[in-house]
Structures are given as C-alpha cells and as structure tokens.
Design an enzyme around this catalytic site. Structure first.
Site, PDB file in Angstrom:
ATOM      1  N   ASP A  22       0.841  -1.202   0.000  1.00 43.88           N
ATOM      2  CA  ASP A  22       0.000   0.000   0.000  1.00 43.88           C
ATOM      3  C   ASP A  22       0.875   1.250   0.000  1.00 43.88           C
ATOM      4  O   ASP A  22       1.658   1.449   0.920  1.00 43.88           O
ATOM      5  CB  ASP A  22      -0.892  -0.038   1.259  1.00 43.88           C
ATOM      6  CG  ASP A  22      -1.662   1.250   1.477  1.00 43.88           C
ATOM      7  OD1 ASP A  22      -1.913   1.977   0.486  1.00 43.88           O
ATOM      8  OD2 ASP A  22      -2.027   1.532   2.632  1.00 43.88           O
ATOM      9  N   ASN A  24      -0.588   4.474  -0.719  1.00 41.11           N
ATOM     10  CA  ASN A  24      -1.320   5.733  -0.497  1.00 41.11           C
ATOM     11  C   ASN A  24      -2.066   5.786   0.831  1.00 41.11           C
ATOM     12  O   ASN A  24      -2.957   6.594   1.029  1.00 41.11           O
ATOM     13  CB  ASN A  24      -2.277   6.008  -1.671  1.00 41.11           C
ATOM     14  CG  ASN A  24      -3.368   4.963  -1.779  1.00 41.11           C
ATOM     15  OD1 ASN A  24      -3.320   3.954  -1.054  1.00 41.11           O
ATOM     16  ND2 ASN A  24      -4.348   5.180  -2.631  1.00 41.11           N
ATOM     17  N   ASP A  62      -4.263   3.781   2.500  1.00 47.50           N
ATOM     18  CA  ASP A  62      -5.666   3.429   2.767  1.00 47.50           C
ATOM     19  C   ASP A  62      -5.808   1.979   3.251  1.00 47.50           C
ATOM     20  O   ASP A  62      -6.910   1.461   3.343  1.00 47.50           O
ATOM     21  CB  ASP A  62      -6.541   3.689   1.524  1.00 47.50           C
ATOM     22  CG  ASP A  62      -6.081   2.874   0.326  1.00 47.50           C
ATOM     23  OD1 ASP A  62      -5.096   2.108   0.445  1.00 47.50           O
ATOM     24  OD2 ASP A  62      -6.711   2.993  -0.748  1.00 47.50           O
ATOM     25  N   ASP A 102      -1.908  -1.289  -3.946  1.00 49.75           N
ATOM     26  CA  ASP A 102      -2.285  -0.539  -5.151  1.00 49.75           C
ATOM     27  C   ASP A 102      -1.258  -0.741  -6.275  1.00 49.75           C
ATOM     28  O   ASP A 102      -0.229  -1.408  -6.064  1.00 49.75           O
ATOM     29  CB  ASP A 102      -2.446   0.957  -4.824  1.00 49.75           C
ATOM     30  CG  ASP A 102      -1.366   1.451  -3.878  1.00 49.75           C
ATOM     31  OD1 ASP A 102      -0.184   1.151  -4.153  1.00 49.75           O
ATOM     32  OD2 ASP A 102      -1.678   2.101  -2.858  1.00 49.75           O
ATOM     33  N   ASP A 155      -5.649 -10.477 -15.320  1.00 49.65           N
ATOM     34  CA  ASP A 155      -6.680 -11.446 -14.928  1.00 49.65           C
ATOM     35  C   ASP A 155      -7.994 -11.030 -15.584  1.00 49.65           C
ATOM     36  O   ASP A 155      -8.511  -9.945 -15.321  1.00 49.65           O
ATOM     37  CB  ASP A 155      -6.812 -11.419 -13.402  1.00 49.65           C
ATOM     38  CG  ASP A 155      -7.414 -12.683 -12.845  1.00 49.65           C
ATOM     39  OD1 ASP A 155      -8.303 -13.249 -13.498  1.00 49.65           O
ATOM     40  OD2 ASP A 155      -6.998 -13.098 -11.752  1.00 49.65           O
ATOM     41  N   ASP A 170     -10.440 -16.280 -15.833  1.00 51.96           N
ATOM     42  CA  ASP A 170     -11.218 -16.699 -14.674  1.00 51.96           C
ATOM     43  C   ASP A 170     -12.330 -17.676 -15.078  1.00 51.96           C
ATOM     44  O   ASP A 170     -12.965 -17.490 -16.113  1.00 51.96           O
ATOM     45  CB  ASP A 170     -11.837 -15.431 -14.070  1.00 51.96           C
ATOM     46  CG  ASP A 170     -12.411 -15.660 -12.705  1.00 51.96           C
ATOM     47  OD1 ASP A 170     -11.650 -15.989 -11.795  1.00 51.96           O
ATOM     48  OD2 ASP A 170     -13.645 -15.508 -12.553  1.00 51.96           O
ATOM     49  N   GLU A 198     -11.430 -20.083 -30.547  1.00 53.21           N
ATOM     50  CA  GLU A 198     -11.803 -18.776 -31.130  1.00 53.21           C
ATOM     51  C   GLU A 198     -11.028 -17.655 -30.445  1.00 53.21           C
ATOM     52  O   GLU A 198     -10.538 -16.723 -31.081  1.00 53.21           O
ATOM     53  CB  GLU A 198     -13.291 -18.504 -30.929  1.00 53.21           C
ATOM     54  CG  GLU A 198     -14.195 -19.324 -31.816  1.00 53.21           C
ATOM     55  CD  GLU A 198     -15.649 -19.066 -31.455  1.00 53.21           C
ATOM     56  OE1 GLU A 198     -16.142 -17.948 -31.682  1.00 53.21           O
ATOM     57  OE2 GLU A 198     -16.288 -19.998 -30.913  1.00 53.21           O
ATOM     58  N   HIS A 246      -5.288 -17.387  -4.486  1.00 53.53           N
ATOM     59  CA  HIS A 246      -6.053 -16.529  -3.574  1.00 53.53           C
ATOM     60  C   HIS A 246      -7.359 -17.152  -3.120  1.00 53.53           C
ATOM     61  O   HIS A 246      -8.180 -16.480  -2.494  1.00 53.53           O
ATOM     62  CB  HIS A 246      -6.311 -15.200  -4.277  1.00 53.53           C
ATOM     63  CG  HIS A 246      -7.118 -15.393  -5.528  1.00 53.53           C
ATOM     64  ND1 HIS A 246      -6.663 -16.141  -6.598  1.00 53.53           N
ATOM     65  CD2 HIS A 246      -8.355 -14.993  -5.864  1.00 53.53           C
ATOM     66  CE1 HIS A 246      -7.587 -16.170  -7.534  1.00 53.53           C
ATOM     67  NE2 HIS A 246      -8.621 -15.487  -7.115  1.00 53.53           N
ATOM     68  N   ASP A 247      -7.587 -18.398  -3.487  1.00 54.88           N
ATOM     69  CA  ASP A 247      -8.821 -19.085  -3.074  1.00 54.88           C
ATOM     70  C   ASP A 247      -8.537 -20.256  -2.139  1.00 54.88           C
ATOM     71  O   ASP A 247      -9.480 -20.860  -1.626  1.00 54.88           O
ATOM     72  CB  ASP A 247      -9.544 -19.664  -4.309  1.00 54.88           C
ATOM     73  CG  ASP A 247      -9.950 -18.605  -5.307  1.00 54.88           C
ATOM     74  OD1 ASP A 247     -10.274 -17.480  -4.888  1.00 54.88           O
ATOM     75  OD2 ASP A 247      -9.944 -18.899  -6.525  1.00 54.88           O
TER      76      ASP A 247
END
Ligand code: GLC
Length: 555
Positions: free
Chosen positions: A34, A36, A38, A42, A111, A215, A264, A344-345
């Site tokens: 991070d 900034n 918050d 980012d 992603d 995804d 395709e 991340h899952d």
C-alpha cells in the site's frame, strides 16, 4: 498495432513461446503493498516491488483484477472492463506498470473475467430492466417453473455452493450465475456478447499486456436448452471431479462449446503475434478432459490450463510420481502442464504442509525443476501462513454466504472456507503492519501474527531461509535450459515410497532431480558428485537427509 507503439512498450519481442520457459508470480494487489495509506495495496505498490520480483528471478507477474468493481468479490465482479478501480490507481498508472514491467524484460498477465460481470455493470442493469431491451439476451434468463413461475428453471447449482438461479421481479424471470448471485453469467450463445468481450480482449492487448489468466473459463458456456444436471453421489468439491452437491455439473460446466470458444479466443489473441501473448485458463476437472482447452478438434486453444490436482495431491513420493505421470500423459510436448500449489482461493502452502519449512523447500524444488509453468502465490516464497479469521468476520463473499457453518467445522478443515485467510497482507519487514502499509493505517485484513519472525527482510539476511532457497532454485532454473525447456523422464527405478526421482534432458545434457519426501534419511541413489543445488546447506554425497532434495548434473 503500429510499429512505433509496439516498440515503445515491448523492448524485445524475439522470444517466441516464452510462457513455456517462464516463472509466474501471482499478485493479489489488495494485499501486496500500500503506497497511499488506505490499508489496501495498489498499482504503485506493485511497481515499487518489481525489482524485488526480478531479483528473486521471476519473469512474469499475474495480477488479480483491478478494474472497476463494487468489490463484493474483490475485483472478480467487474462493473467496467475499460477503467481501473480508483482503489488501485488509474489508467496512467496502469500504463506505467506495463512500461516498468517491460523495461525490466518481464511480462504482465492480466486477470480477465469473461464468464460474468457484476450485477452493477451497465449491461446487466439494462438487461435486467425488461424482457425487450437491446441487451435483454446478453445474460441468461429463463421463466421459472411451477404454477406461478416461482420455481427455478432447472436443478443447477453454482460452484460457490449457492443456488444458480436468482429471481428478478422486473423481468419476472430467473437469472443464472455460475458463481455468486451478484455475478451474472454472460450469454455467449449471443454473438454480440462474444464480440463485445473480444473487444475487451483487444483493448488490453493494445495496452500491452502479455496475456490473460482466464477466470472460471470452465463455466463460459452452458447447455443451450438449460437441461437439468444428472444426479451424483458426491457432496463436496474436488480438484478432479465436476460433481458437487449431489449433481454432476455437466450441463453448466466444461461444456463442449467452451473448448471451441478457447480456439476462437486464441485466434483473437493471435492477431497480436509480435510478441506472442499467452492464455492461461482456470478450470477444475479431469486432466484428460480439460486438456481440450489447449487443443480441440485439431485446433490450438489456450496455451495452458491450471492443473489443480497439485494442490490436493498428498505430499508423498508415490502420489507425486502418479501426478507427474498424469501431467505428462495428458500434456505432452508441445502442450505444457502448469504447476500450481496455491492461489487466492486456497489454503496457504506452508499451512498445508504443517508449518514445515523443510517440506516447503522441497515442494519449491519440485515445482521449479519439473516440466511445466510454475506459479507462486505472493508470500509463499517466505511462508506466509493461513491466518485464522472467524467465518463471521469474513469479508470474503464465500465466507459471508456460509457464515451459518459452525466455526469448529471450519477449524477442522484443511481447506479454507473464508478466503480472507489466504489473502492477508504481504510481510515485508518487522515494522508495524509488516511494512505493508503505514503504522497509523488499519490494513484491510489482519497481518499474520508471526510477522516478526517471517518477513522478507529477515529471510533475505538468512542464507538458509525459504526465501533464499526460492531464489536459488528459480535462478538455477532460469540458467539451465534442461530445467526450463528440457524433456522429463521419471526415473522409475529410483522411486519408492520415500523417493521421487526424475531427469530433465536438453541438448545432450541430463540433470537428475531426487527428492527424499520422507522424514527419514535415505541412501542417495545418485552416485555422482556434481550437486548443483540442495534444499540443505550442507549435503553428504552418499546420504539424503530428511526432506532433502537435490539437483545433480549427470553428463
Ligand atoms: C475464480 C477466482 C475466484 C473468484 C471466482 C469468481 O475462481 O479465482 O477468486 O471468486 O472465480 O470470479
């Protein structure tokens, strides 16, 4: 693309099928760095840490979604494909990221969520508003069953455990979602939808991304007649089967048309052939089936597909040997397997391995010396653990949906239900908030408690750390053609319950990889002294220590 535009963003485009040799580092941008204040990571945070990744030896970064989104599924619910969420930055910062990545001769994989949008996307709002608007057929709508049409049109279940159909009074119809109810599936049977999404693809390729992680590509098509699924005995999900909640999801997942779609999509991406771009799909299912995403009816499709079997395969020599056999059987050259052990899952690697750093090093040795594309989920290189966060406090939409599940059941399970537990911030140093964000700021998820022991700074200074082992093995892979481009032969005669052994061969050179996957010492089956790398700082030529793995040059 014009030549001047191309040369400004691609420093070197002579590397052909670069993805076969690459190493991928997966960044969950919210949790990386991070800048900034918050409490949320980012894009400038990613830029600032590119040298860290380059130095570790990674070439490609894949970043979880950062386009405009209500963030109910933290970016996997997109409300605008063409703009960057202000939480992460803006388009100028994204363009800077592309340039900074390419300046370091690295690659950037974006992603892409093609399967669904957020229900706050303008397309969906229009589609949901009536049965006869121009986008009425852009999503999957169907009349309900029963006397007053209030029963779902079929028995389909969504992947996330919920019902797949949500009733919308405005249309007096049900809407289909393969994942969560706020992520409506786009209707790819409609050619306009397909073209609109291909334009999204072209937009980002023109921006200079080197390819996409796609995804839940397994859900892109469903049966056009929306027929119910047949029953199955299986309740819980697995990395192998598509059956779950007592039904075989054959009519809404891995539909034949999804494989055609991959071919395709490939032709759209091939419009941008210099340098070539990569497509890597996310799908569960049997390797014998999902390899069709890569090659179907004589046509090339995606360049690679995630093989999640690696996550659920027990950390045992014989299970790993079987896994290698399966990967080699279903992804022979010119196809390439993927080597994915976390994301991340899913539960963090080190926690699945009972907190053992020795096992984590051995796993890394396997991952970076096998034939395949290795993917590292951020923080696994230092062993960030699963951070226990009660289900009821979960910010993750899956946790919120399952917050009725008793906590003791969740605690017993090796697999996470609250995905916050694997998304906690990166541990950079021992300052407050582990250097992820400023001291005065509350990070969006808690920092792992043991960050004073486990952090990048500390591990950089320790020659025997997990971090330094990752660095060594990645550099060895990068410098050794046999390890990043060679063929693989399993040394069956050396394998047993404790030992897994294979050779990598390229240009007349042969390298042996031997892993002692047991907690007992074992005689070294390789009678050769040219050890290039061991998981242990001290190694004995004749004996492998518990959980020791080695790479030896044979000839
Ligand atoms: C994929 C993502 C997951 C997301 C889901 C819906 O499985 O990995 O994080 O929630 O798709 O987009």
């Amino acid at each position: 693309m014009t030549d001047s535009f191309k040369s400004s963003i691609f420093p070197d485009d002579s590397d052909g099928e670069w993805w076969k040799k690459t190493t991928v580092y997966h960044i969950y941008p919210r949790s990386f760095f991070d800048t900034n204040g918050d409490g949320i990571g980012d894009i400038p945070g990613v830029i600032e840490k590119l040298d860290y990744l380059k130095d570790l030896g990674y070439e490609t970064i894949w970043i979880s979604p950062f386009t405009e989104s209500p963030q109910r599924d933290f970016g996997y619910d997109i409300s605008d494909y063409f703009s960057i969420s202000p939480q992460y930055g803006d388009m100028a910062l994204f363009e800077k990221l592309v340039q900074e990545v390419h300046r370091r001769k690295m690659k950037l994989v974006f992603d892409l969520v093609l399967n669904h949008t957020s229900n706050e996307h303008a397309w969906f709002k229009e589609s949901a508003s009536s049965r006869d608007n121009p986008k009425a057929d852009w999503y999957i709508w169907k009349d309900g069953k029963g006397r007053n049409g209030m029963k779902p049109p079929n028995n389909w279940r969504a992947m996330a455990g919920n019902k797949a159909w949500t009733y919308y009074p405005e249309r007096k119809q049900f809407n289909y979602t393969a994942f969560l109810p706020f992520q409506p599936d786009l209707n790819y049977h409609n050619p306009e939808v397909k073209q609109a999404m291909f334009d999204v693809v072209r937009f980002w390729l023109k921006k200079g991304v080197d390819g996409f992680r796609l995804d839940i590509i397994s859900a892109i098509y469903e049966d056009a007649e929306l027929r119910s699924n047949p029953p199955s005995f299986r309740l819980t999900p697995s990395d192998k089967s598509l059956s779950i909640f007592f039904q075989n999801l054959k009519n809404n997942f891995l539909h034949e048309k999804s494989f055609e779609f991959a071919t395709e999509l490939r032709s759209v991406v091939d419009e941008f052939d210099n340098p070539r771009r990569v497509l890597i799909g996310e799908s569960h299912g049997d390797e014998a089936l999902i390899n069709q995403f890569c090659y179907h009816n004589g046509k090339n499709g995606l360049n690679a597909i995630f093989l999640f079997k690696a996550i659920s395969t027990p950390f045992k020599a014989e299970n790993y040997r079987q896994m290698l056999l399966t990967f080699e059987e279903h992804f022979p050259e010119p196809l390439i397997p993927t080597l994915v052990f976390a994301n991340h899952d899913r539960t963090r690697i080190i926690s699945r391995l009972g907190g053992s750093v020795a096992k984590a090093k051995l796993l890394a040795l396997f991952q970076f010396t096998c034939r395949g594309i290795p993917f590292t989920y951020f923080g696994d290189e230092i062993g960030i653990p699963r951070v226990r966060i009660p289900l009821k406090q979960g910010k993750d939409a899956i946790a919120i949906q399952h917050n009725w599940v008793p906590q003791f059941l969740v605690d017993k399970s090796a697999e996470i239900l609250n995905r916050d537990e694997c998304r906690t911030p990166m541990l950079w140093n021992e300052k407050p908030n582990a250097g992820f964000c400023a001291d005065s700021v509350e990070p969006w998820l808690p920092i792992a408690e043991n960050f004073k022991e486990i952090n990048v700074d500390k591990q950089m200074a320790d020659s025997d750390s997990l971090f330094n082992f990752y660095k060594k093995v990645i550099h060895l892979r990068n410098e050794t053609p046999a390890l990043h481009a060679g063929s693989l032969e399993i040394a069956h005669d050396l394998c047993n319950k404790k030992i897994l052994a294979y050779d990598r061969i390229f240009g007349g050179k042969r390298f042996s990889v031997v892993l002692n996957m047991s907690r007992y010492a074992h005689k070294n089956p390789i009678n050769h002294s040219r050890i290039l790398l061991s998981t242990h700082l001290q190694s004995d030529a004749h004996q492998l220590q518990p959980f020791e793995g080695r790479v030896t040059m044979l000839d």
